[in-house]
Design a protein around this motif. Structure first.
Motif, PDB file in Angstrom:
ATOM      1  N   MET A 291      49.126  20.616  29.129  1.00 17.52           N
ATOM      2  CA  MET A 291      49.295  22.065  29.067  1.00 17.52           C
ATOM      3  C   MET A 291      48.838  22.710  30.379  1.00 17.52           C
ATOM      4  O   MET A 291      47.773  22.388  30.881  1.00 17.52           O
ATOM      5  N   GLN A 292      49.640  23.587  30.928  1.00 21.81           N
ATOM      6  CA  GLN A 292      49.261  24.402  32.077  1.00 21.81           C
ATOM      7  C   GLN A 292      49.012  25.818  31.577  1.00 21.81           C
ATOM      8  O   GLN A 292      49.640  26.244  30.613  1.00 21.81           O
ATOM      9  N   PHE A 293      48.077  26.533  32.201  1.00 21.71           N
ATOM     10  CA  PHE A 293      47.889  27.928  31.792  1.00 21.71           C
ATOM     11  C   PHE A 293      47.561  28.814  32.987  1.00 21.71           C
ATOM     12  O   PHE A 293      47.121  28.338  34.028  1.00 21.71           O
ATOM     13  N   THR A 294      47.837  30.134  32.805  1.00 20.63           N
ATOM     14  CA  THR A 294      47.542  31.101  33.852  1.00 20.63           C
ATOM     15  C   THR A 294      46.417  32.023  33.377  1.00 20.63           C
ATOM     16  O   THR A 294      46.284  32.297  32.185  1.00 20.63           O
ATOM     17  N   ALA A 295      45.615  32.470  34.333  1.00 19.08           N
ATOM     18  CA  ALA A 295      44.498  33.350  33.998  1.00 19.08           C
ATOM     19  C   ALA A 295      44.418  34.473  35.011  1.00 19.08           C
ATOM     20  O   ALA A 295      44.879  34.351  36.148  1.00 19.08           O
ATOM     21  N   ALA A 296      43.836  35.591  34.583  1.00 17.09           N
ATOM     22  CA  ALA A 296      43.445  36.650  35.519  1.00 17.09           C
ATOM     23  C   ALA A 296      41.948  36.856  35.353  1.00 17.09           C
ATOM     24  O   ALA A 296      41.405  36.706  34.254  1.00 17.09           O
ATOM     25  N   VAL A 297      41.289  37.144  36.464  1.00 16.80           N
ATOM     26  CA  VAL A 297      39.850  37.387  36.449  1.00 16.80           C
ATOM     27  C   VAL A 297      39.623  38.892  36.456  1.00 16.80           C
ATOM     28  O   VAL A 297      40.225  39.612  37.256  1.00 16.80           O
ATOM     29  N   VAL A 298      38.790  39.371  35.542  1.00 14.59           N
ATOM     30  CA  VAL A 298      38.476  40.799  35.465  1.00 14.59           C
ATOM     31  C   VAL A 298      37.027  40.999  35.911  1.00 14.59           C
ATOM     32  O   VAL A 298      36.098  40.549  35.234  1.00 14.59           O
ATOM     33  N   GLY A 299      36.854  41.638  37.064  1.00 12.38           N
ATOM     34  CA  GLY A 299      35.509  41.830  37.617  1.00 12.38           C
ATOM     35  C   GLY A 299      35.251  40.830  38.721  1.00 12.38           C
ATOM     36  O   GLY A 299      35.443  39.632  38.524  1.00 12.38           O
ATOM     37  N   LEU A 300      34.802  41.316  39.878  1.00 14.26           N
ATOM     38  CA  LEU A 300      34.612  40.405  41.010  1.00 14.26           C
ATOM     39  C   LEU A 300      33.156  40.407  41.477  1.00 14.26           C
ATOM     40  O   LEU A 300      32.852  40.526  42.656  1.00 14.26           O
ATOM     41  N   GLY A 301      32.244  40.292  40.514  1.00  5.08           N
ATOM     42  CA  GLY A 301      30.847  40.101  40.870  1.00  5.08           C
ATOM     43  C   GLY A 301      30.584  38.626  41.096  1.00  5.08           C
ATOM     44  O   GLY A 301      31.481  37.861  41.458  1.00  5.08           O
ATOM     45  N   ASN A 302      29.342  38.241  40.844  1.00 11.09           N
ATOM     46  CA  ASN A 302      28.894  36.872  41.082  1.00 11.09           C
ATOM     47  C   ASN A 302      29.699  35.858  40.267  1.00 11.09           C
ATOM     48  O   ASN A 302      30.133  34.834  40.792  1.00 11.09           O
ATOM     49  N   ILE A 303      29.903  36.159  38.986  1.00 16.04           N
ATOM     50  CA  ILE A 303      30.601  35.193  38.127  1.00 16.04           C
ATOM     51  C   ILE A 303      32.091  35.193  38.417  1.00 16.04           C
ATOM     52  O   ILE A 303      32.726  34.137  38.460  1.00 16.04           O
ATOM     53  N   GLY A 304      32.663  36.377  38.648  1.00 17.18           N
ATOM     54  CA  GLY A 304      34.090  36.459  38.958  1.00 17.18           C
ATOM     55  C   GLY A 304      34.460  35.620  40.163  1.00 17.18           C
ATOM     56  O   GLY A 304      35.471  34.909  40.163  1.00 17.18           O
ATOM     57  N   ARG A 305      33.602  35.686  41.173  1.00 16.65           N
ATOM     58  CA  ARG A 305      33.848  34.928  42.399  1.00 16.65           C
ATOM     59  C   ARG A 305      33.892  33.427  42.109  1.00 16.65           C
ATOM     60  O   ARG A 305      34.783  32.706  42.573  1.00 16.65           O
ATOM     61  N   TYR A 306      32.923  32.944  41.314  1.00 19.35           N
ATOM     62  CA  TYR A 306      32.907  31.512  40.976  1.00 19.35           C
ATOM     63  C   TYR A 306      34.031  31.146  40.006  1.00 19.35           C
ATOM     64  O   TYR A 306      34.511  30.012  40.011  1.00 19.35           O
ATOM     65  N   ALA A 307      34.454  32.097  39.172  1.00 16.05           N
ATOM     66  CA  ALA A 307      35.570  31.819  38.249  1.00 16.05           C
ATOM     67  C   ALA A 307      36.854  31.565  39.035  1.00 16.05           C
ATOM     68  O   ALA A 307      37.645  30.673  38.685  1.00 16.05           O
TER      69      ALA A 307
END
Lengths: 309, 309
Positions: A1-17
């Motif tokens: 399975m392949q999947f797509t994601a969007a990251v909401v919020g670009l703080g510390n965790i968003g950057r690592y996500a």
């Protein structure tokens, strides 16, 4: 399975996500949603991804993501997740306010059912993978006591909470284990101009994030703060007890990690699981202890069973 | 939820499974199925429970159990589990022959679907809870190497395998970790009268249970054997690797346990989960990494989420 994601919020965790999605073999990050006033700032963290001021703009430009990885501060998560679930997006978050998890989960469940979506909430390492450890330890050794000893390390949730105190320009909170699942907190604060240290200290002491533990607050300058604000963290989870009627069963889990990198990785693994659960027809809000562990991993179920079981 | 169970097989694990069911607050053991020729022997282990030579006799006398806890030797599990699943009983087992788990699971899945039942197979501690650890460790740290270091302790599977060798009257096999997930085996054997030690040693060396590891075989008398055959065991699972693009993530799980007591407890926890999964309409054969951890525990889901997440 392949999947797509969007990251909401670009703080510390968003950057690592974003990095964890880039490192994953079965996933693609199609964009980042940020506060309108942040667009165009700190763009190196985006690693070339497009940024948008809303999920609608992201979807119009980049297509509909299979799942949203919510990296907003914990206190904003119930609002943001509820809104996105009601709109029909699967979401994962690392909401970490332990005593509000049940009420938050109930509220998000309602929105998820309404939006026909799957939510995995409280999905970092504690709450999150540590919760799975606690559940598994009890399944193995039903009678006994589990101690969860955090640290030494910087608590992101506590640092954010300290920063929200009036008069605090910036802060970092270190968690120090003192045994038996108890902790002290060492909070470094940079004061806003004109703020009174004693008032700030008192406000921190009274904050629900800090009011239960021994506390030391130290004032530092804005230049000194980065020198104490590393992201190292860890946990030692200990359980001694009985399996059936047999005592002296000892279980220990010890980890030493970069905190936001692990949180973000767990979010990405849960994002994968949320897409699988949605595809199976599941709807509602779940935690990591509701998720079959095999669904967290890339690859086919039977291949992973052959490799790991 | 309350559930009833019957124990099939009254060896080392069966005995501890009875104790674990007795200690559980939400479960009742309604009887034990044993080989006809064993009925009436070793009855102290039954702790007052009725014994039967077949599941049909048990059901006629004590009612239909919600789940069967299969405590037969591993090599008999595929046959026994397949038969019981086809008859419509939910089953759990701790089948531990790692390289036959996938084929066994596929075969049991067919029987479980046919019988409209749920099977949780390979549900001890390794395979079993260690498998969950390995899966969780990979979800947290996708890039890296996991070492599973067993022991020092007696391996039940290896002891049974050594006992099955021609010329062996009794045996116990100790697993000794030698680092990096590698092990040596120390096998104490009592020879049958007239058996040749060198022949026995060679047969053990060639057995698939032993052929991959450094091996020492020691001959002991029937009187000496119980003095080396304690049930202490343990594991140290180590993973170092990267979460996303961040290296130096360290995860360790260390446990020191009574081996059959833990295996039996895990079986009872999985018995509970199998009854829940069957009630949800699930059918087929599963492993522990397919089971949501919260389903292993007594009590309501939201109560456990509030306590553990």
């Amino acid at each position: 399975m392949q999947f797509t994601a969007a990251v909401v919020g670009l703080g510390n965790i968003g950057r690592y996500a974003i990095e964890a999605l880039e490192a994953g073999t079965d996933c693609t990050c199609i964009g980042v949603v940020r506060r309108k006033e942040s667009i165009g700032t700190d763009t190196l963290k985006l690693r070339g991804l497009p940024e948008f001021a809303s999920i609608e703009e992201l979807e119009a430009a980049a297509g509909r993501p299979d799942v949203l990885i919510l990296c907003s501060p914990s206190r904003q998560i119930p609002g943001v997740a509820g809104e996105m679930l009601a709109k029909g997006y699967n979401t994962v978050d690392s909401f970490d306010i332990h005593d509000r998890i049940v009420e938050t989960l109930n509220a998000l469940n309602e929105q998820a059912v309404k939006g026909n979506a799957v939510c995995i909430s409280a999905a970092g390492w504690d709450p999150g993978t540590d919760s799975v450890m606690r559940a598994l330890f009890e399944a193995m050794v039903p009678v006994g006591t589990t101690f969860t000893n955090f640290g030494r390390g910087r608590s992101m949730g506590h640092s954010v909470a300290a920063r929200a105190i009036a008069g605090v320009a910036d802060a970092t909170s270190i968690t120090i284990p003192i045994g038996g699942g108890r902790h002290s907190r060492l909070v470094y604060v940079v004061l806003e101009e004109g703020a009174c240290f004693e008032d700030v200290k008192k406000a921190i002491q009274e904050d629900p994030y800090f009011s239960h533990d021994p506390l030391e607050v130290r004032q530092v300058s804005m230049e000194e703060l980065p020198r104490v604000a590393d992201a190292s963290h860890g946990v030692l989870m200990e359980r001694v007890g009985a399996s059936g009627k047999t005592d002296n069963q000892h279980l220990n889990f010890d980890m030493r990690i970069n905190n936001p990198a692990l949180t973000a990785q767990v979010l990405v693994s849960c994002a994968r699981a949320s897409v699988r659960m949605a595809a199976e027809g599941k709807r509602g809000a779940f935690t990591l202890i509701d998720v079959p562990p095999v669904q967290l991993l890339p690859g086919e179920r039977m291949t992973n069973i052959g490799r790991l079981v």
